[in-house]
Enzyme design. Structure first.
Site, mmCIF file in Angstrom:
data_model
loop_
_atom_site.group_PDB
_atom_site.id
_atom_site.type_symbol
_atom_site.label_atom_id
_atom_site.label_comp_id
_atom_site.label_asym_id
_atom_site.label_seq_id
_atom_site.Cartn_x
_atom_site.Cartn_y
_atom_site.Cartn_z
ATOM 1 N N CYS A 1 0.848 -1.202 0.000
ATOM 2 C CA CYS A 1 0.000 0.000 0.000
ATOM 3 C C CYS A 1 0.877 1.243 0.000
ATOM 4 O O CYS A 1 1.135 1.819 -1.030
ATOM 5 C CB CYS A 1 -0.930 -0.025 1.211
ATOM 6 S SG CYS A 1 -2.150 -1.365 1.144
ATOM 7 N N GLU B 1 3.521 1.376 2.818
ATOM 8 C CA GLU B 1 4.623 1.071 3.704
ATOM 9 C C GLU B 1 5.870 0.710 2.890
ATOM 10 O O GLU B 1 5.775 0.143 1.809
ATOM 11 C CB GLU B 1 4.269 -0.068 4.663
ATOM 12 C CG GLU B 1 3.992 -1.400 3.995
ATOM 13 C CD GLU B 1 2.718 -1.449 3.180
ATOM 14 O OE1 GLU B 1 2.664 -2.269 2.258
ATOM 15 O OE2 GLU B 1 1.777 -0.672 3.447
#
Length: 839
Positions: free
Chosen positions: A483, A485
């Site tokens: 996503c 990270e």
């Protein structure tokens, strides 16, 4: 804090222009003009058309993948259960895990479809997903729910449900990882968890995300086996107390390599069998090429572009088959890994650009065939997503710091634009060295409105990783895993432990440790807010509650990590992650070079706006007293609409370049970092935070009452670091000014959602200006930004006639999803986002 003056960007990037200045557009608030903006939509309803693709093969494969109905395969569960029944206790746990993986690779149904060039499926057919009973064992009720729910249904036959009930459920009762977790957690943790103060990923899934570096393009499984043997032979059983454990882990890795080779060989056998009866000479040649490729990879390092793509795909399938309960597996800088093969073959004349693009399309479609394994228990009743969060990093920097863009990067952008499938996700990485041409092409894809690609700043995330102790080379080779990270690709286990509901912490603070939704204890006693004399009293109580809840989360996260290291090792994944072989330790047991735990903090804007409301109206302006606001909140503002509208229209809110609110956000952000960052985990690594919500901000809102910022009960809280819905009234440039007052380099990732009208990007000159906006945000220190280019009229039309909009993709959080696969709450969350009418 000093506001950043508006104006032209100087050579050092000190000043950020307004978006209106960038794009030269005049803002309009006229309803007729807003409604007319639908004419600028680039999305075209699919209807019954076959769909996009570069040639007939890709069109057919894409349609097959798009139309395939997600289903549950019990095959892996049956193999796993039978092997454990026969052999549990005869081997060490790592070896047992490897042997079950080998057994499944030897027995699982092999699929090789017509037209395919890249082969291999996790299940017996496309979009058939296995279950992982050793992690979370589905109940019969779960299967009936999944088989009948309205959105994101998974089909399963009654015969399979009956077989699962008879063969699988009885054995795993009391033995699953989920039961190990919930049977041994303290009361305080359970109280906070049940109140929705945080989630725990690993009670539903394997840890993640995981991303590879380039080693699998230089080494095959036989090479890894040679390395493993060398380390086995060098173990010192006399002076190393851990030598026997290391030996068992290394033996398990060796067996796992064999499993991957067997899996590929079986595909080679099937391809040759099909070739013997194939009447079409072209397809027969393709089948023989598939067989030759599967005989070579993954046993050996790939020799050409085609083998390199198939190599990655076999490794991908191995990792998500071994232990995947919704854990992303990603190729990392795929364009950079493939470029040497591509350039060599282009120069030699053995590969054309169109052939390379077709192979990449085939791999893209393969990823789309892998739906996420469904959850168990109460969460099975909710629609989540089919997305398994594979993310292709495109562009960025090479390990030597040079520009990573190549022709393969442009090909991948073309594939994203043409196929617009649910997955894989894609992200473009825009550094100071990235050519404007590449950014321009990426913005053209963004303009299509699929939600892909998202955009990252390598300079920011490299600085983030350096601050976490990575070497410069390892940081440059890193990027985004799923996503937002980030981690060091191929060298790090970065485990997402779950989401933290920061606004819920504040809600519990306002009720002195009690969850007002359930009336039960959820936190610690922090004082009655009606007795607080100053804003500092209020904030200090919130800070006390924050530290208490974070302590509860970390205690149990450490316990869960210990349970995974002991009971659920992943020997195949460990083979391809740096240092696991040399240390003789598993991926989940401190084997990788870096070992990071992330806590995803959610709802920054909601808690900021709530604090701002009370500071402004209670302690400073004395517009209302604390009792009146808290009473109104408890009643969901019933009978207090004047108070609510006063709050909504007369309060400084985050995202408007207003230091009053932004300073509060900065304080909350810094205190979250101080409470989490650097805390030791059980693997020799540390805890860090990122500001990711995925769809959890919708769930978190559902477990909350109203909040002081005027948000009504059960409504979504803010996502990532984005402003609260509808509260960013000064335009996108003000939003990014607010966001960049936070030091993004102290986190492991921040998420910013923006929604623009399609009409704003109709002209090619608008594209270049959007690129300038992105560069401006990154110059100021932004980590990530993503866009929905869709108007409300289109979204509502999709709700009314979903059959005409079945491939409408929208950006949810760190991923995109089909709009009509989302439940009503998620759809409304996207609709509620601020619809920017000008840049």
């Amino acid at each position: 804090m000093t506001k950043i003056p508006q104006g032209k960007i100087d050579p050092n990037g000190a000043n950020l222009p307004t978006v209106k200045e960038i794009l030269g557009k005049e803002e309009s608030n006229k309803p007729a003009e807003r409604a007319a903006s639908a004419e600028g939509n680039f999305y075209q309803p699919l209807g019954n058309k076959i769909g996009p693709g570069m040639n007939p093969r890709i069109q057919r494969l894409r349609k097959l993948s798009f139309d395939a109905e997600p289903s549950i395969s019990i095959e892996r569960a049956l193999h796993q259960t039978a092997y454990y029944k026969a052999h549990n206790g005869k081997h060490s746990i790592p070896v047992m895990r490897a042997l079950t993986f080998l057994d499944h690779c030897e027995k699982k149904t092999i699929y090789l479809g017509d037209d395919e060039l890249i082969v291999g499926e996790r299940g017996p057919i496309p979009k058939a997903v296995p279950t992982f009973p050793e992690l979370t064992c589905h109940s019969v009720e779960d299967f009936h729910v999944l088989n009948t729910r309205d959105q994101q249904r998974y089909t399963i036959s009654q015969e399979d449900i009956d077989t699962f009930e008879k063969e699988v459920i009885p054995y795993w009762e009391g033995r699953t990882q989920r039961e190990r977790i919930f049977n041994h957690v303290p009361t305080e943790w359970k109280q906070a968890y049940e109140a929705g103060l945080f989630t725990e990923f690993m009670e539903q899934r394997a840890p993640g995300h995981t991303t590879l570096d380039g080693k699998i393009y230089k080494k095959g499984m036989l090479d890894f086996k040679t390395e493993i043997k060398a380390h086995l032979d060098s173990l010192d059983y006399m002076s190393d107390a851990d030598a026997n454990n290391k030996a068992e882990q290394l033996k398990a890795m060796d067996i796992s390599c064999d499993a991957a080779i067997v899996f590929a060989e079986r595909h080679a056998d099937l391809a040759e069998e099909k070739a013997r009866t194939e009447s079409d000479e072209k397809r027969k040649t393709e089948l023989l090429k598939i067989a030759e490729t599967c005989r070579w990879v993954p046993a050996n390092a790939p020799r050409n572009f085609y083998e390199a793509v198939q190599m990655y795909w076999f490794v991908h399938l191995g990792t998500v088959t071994e232990l995947n309960g919704w854990d992303a597996m990603n190729p990392g800088h795929f364009d950079q890994h493939l470029t040497p093969f591509y350039e060599k073959e282009i120069a030699e004349g053995t590969l054309t650009r169109e052939e390379a693009k077709e192979i990449i399309c085939c791999m893209w479609i393969k990823v789309n065939n892998q739906t996420a394994p469904p959850k168990v228990g109460i969460t099975a009743k909710e629609s989540g997503t089919y997305n398994d969060f594979t993310n292709i990093n495109i562009g960025g920097l090479k390990s030597d710091g040079s520009d990573g863009v190549s022709d393969v990067s442009y090909i991948m952008l073309e594939v994203v634009e043409e196929l617009h499938l649910l997955q894989p996700g894609s992200s473009v990485h825009i550094s100071h060295k990235t050519p404007d041409k590449f950014l321009n092409e990426a913005c053209k894809v963004i303009r299509q409105g699929h939600g892909y690609p998202s955009v990252f700043s390598p300079e920011t995330y490299i600085t983030e990783m350096l601050g976490m102790g990575k070497s410069l080379q390892d940081a440059r080779e890193g990027g985004c895993s799923g996503c937002i990270e980030v981690g060091a690709f191929g060298k790090e286990a970065y485990v997402l432990t779950g989401y933290l509901n920061v606004p819920k912490i504040f809600e519990v603070t306002l009720n002195n440790g009690i969850d007002p939704v359930t009336g039960k204890v959820a936190g610690c006693e922090s004082g009655d807010p009606r007795s607080f004399k100053t804003y500092d009293d209020l904030y200090n109580a919130f800070h006390k509650q924050m530290k208490y809840i974070i302590d509860q989360k970390i205690k149990v996260s450490n316990y869960i990590d210990t349970m995974f290291a002991k009971y659920a090792p992943a020997p195949f994944l460990s083979v391809v992650i740096e240092d696991c072989i040399s240390t003789g330790k598993d991926y989940y047991n401190g084997g990788p070079r870096y070992n990071t735990n992330y806590i995803q903090c959610t709802g920054l804007a909601t808690v900021t706006d709530s604090l701002s409301t009370l500071k402004h109206h209670v302690f400073e302006k004395e517009t209302f007293d604390m009792d009146r606001i808290l009473t109104a909140v408890a009643k969901n503002f019933e009978g207090e609409e004047f108070l609510r509208q006063t709050i909504l229209n007369r309060t400084p809110f985050f995202g408007n370049d207003d230091d009053y609110a932004d300073d509060i956000a900065l304080k909350v952000y810094d205190d979250l970092i101080n409470a989490i960052d650097g805390r030791p985990n059980v693997k020799g690594g540390e805890y860090h935070l990122n500001m990711l919500s995925t769809t959890c901000h919708v769930y978190f809102g559902k477990v909350m009452g109203a909040t002081p910022n005027g948000r009504l009960a059960a409504k979504s809280i803010s996502d990532g670091t984005s402003p609260s819905h509808g509260c960013d009234i000064n335009g996108p440039s003000a939003v990014i000014r607010s966001l960049t007052k936070l030091d993004h380099t102290r986190s492991g990732g921040t998420l910013l959602n923006q929604r623009f009208l399609p009409s704003l990007l109709k002209r090619d000159e608008d594209i270049a200006k959007l690129g300038q906006l992105i560069r401006s945000y990154f110059t100021l220190g932004g980590h990530h930004i993503q866009f929905n280019i869709v108007d409300t009229a289109t979204l509502k039309a999709a709700q009314e006639t979903p059959e005409d909009y079945k491939d409408l993709l929208v950006r949810m959080a760190g991923y995109s999803d089909y709009f009509n696969d989302m439940n009503a709450d998620l759809q409304q969350e996207v609709i509620d986002r601020t619809e920017n009418e000008s840049f």
